[in-house]
Design an enzyme around this catalytic site. Structure first.
Site, short mmCIF file in Angstrom:
data_model
loop_
_atom_site.label_atom_id
_atom_site.label_comp_id
_atom_site.label_asym_id
_atom_site.label_seq_id
_atom_site.Cartn_x
_atom_site.Cartn_y
_atom_site.Cartn_z
N LYS A 83 0.85 -1.19 0.00
CA LYS A 83 0.00 0.00 0.00
C LYS A 83 0.89 1.24 0.00
O LYS A 83 1.79 1.38 0.84
CB LYS A 83 -0.87 -0.03 1.26
CG LYS A 83 -2.32 0.28 1.02
CD LYS A 83 -3.11 0.02 2.28
CE LYS A 83 -4.51 0.53 2.15
NZ LYS A 83 -5.25 0.39 3.41
O1 G3P Z 1 -9.39 0.97 4.19
C1 G3P Z 1 -9.35 2.27 4.68
C2 G3P Z 1 -9.85 2.35 6.05
O2 G3P Z 1 -9.06 1.60 6.93
C3 G3P Z 1 -10.06 3.72 6.55
O3 G3P Z 1 -11.27 3.68 7.17
O4 G3P Z 1 -13.02 4.36 8.73
O5 G3P Z 1 -10.62 5.01 9.16
O6 G3P Z 1 -11.91 6.07 7.33
P1 G3P Z 1 -11.72 4.87 8.15
#
Ligand code: G3P
Length: 217
Positions: A83
């Site tokens: 990533k």
């Molecule tokens: O895959 C991306 C994710 O981990 C981010 O999610 O909920 O932290 O915006 P969030």
């Protein structure tokens, strides 16, 4: 549509994997840090459990740091996907890594042009963050739909991972928009198969059956 689990928790992954629903896993430094175990140990364990791509993120910000880290991560298991954050240095790293056959997932995508740049640089996957766009009053699902249109217009092989999914409409909207993959937090997964009307329907069928059995005695 493929389903990835957005978690670094091996127990959570095993639980959903047993249902045959896990096509891959995505992690990030925040998710890894919650596990309180060494990065390498966690990623290797996830890679051994999951039969599919497992995203592990670099933490360096320069081209040299990212490429060096990515080459190390790619050695950890055959199914590691590196990533890379969506920056100029990141795009340069993706270009190099794609020529070396190392798969990449360009993360923190918030615009169509960012997705397009990542695809042109040779990204295997792009991760638009739906929830975080919605948080600022923008349209996360609209971005997924637009990326799908643009990638189809120009026949890019880069796959779209709908990420930062917070609730069921995000998942269903991503499927309607044609996202190749949704990466879903473990806490959201049970919502994919449950509905209160299913539960009350089962209960009422069983109640009627009990009454019927009692009437036959
Ligand atoms: O895959 C991306 C994710 O981990 C981010 O999610 O909920 O932290 O915006 P969030």
């Amino acid at each position: 549509m493929k389903f990835f689990l957005d978690t670094a928790n091996v127990e959570e992954i095993k639980r959903v994997n047993d249902l045959g629903l896990v096509d891959g896993v995505t992690t990030n430094p925040s998710l890894i840090s919650k596990e309180g175990r060494p990065f390498e140990e966690v990623i290797k364990e996830i890679c051994s459990v999951v039969d599919g791509p497992v995203s592990a993120e670099v933490v360096g910000l320069t081209y040299d740091e990212m490429v060096t880290e990515a080459r190390q991560l790619a050695q950890w298991a055959d199914n590691v996907v590196v990533k890379i954050p969506m920056t100029e240095e990141g795009l340069k790293a993706v270009n190099t890594l794609s020529q070396e056959g190392i798969k990449t997932n360009v993360t923190l995508i918030f615009t169509v042009s960012q997705g397009l740049m990542a695809a042109k640089a040779g990204a295997t996957y792009v991760s638009p963050f739906l929830g975080r766009l919605d948080d600022i009053g923008s349209d996360g699902l609209g971005l997924v739909a637009d990326l799908k249109t643009v990638f189809d217009n120009y026949d890019y092989d880069t796959e779209i991972i709908a990420a930062s999914i917070r609730h069921l409409p995000h998942l269903e909207g991503s499927a309607l928009a044609g996202a190749d993959i949704a990466t879903i937090p473990g806490s959201i997964f049970p919502k994919l198969w449950s509905h209160p009307l299913t539960d009350s329907g089962i209960q009422s069928f069983l109640d009627d059956w009990k009454k019927f059995e009692d009437s036959q005695k």
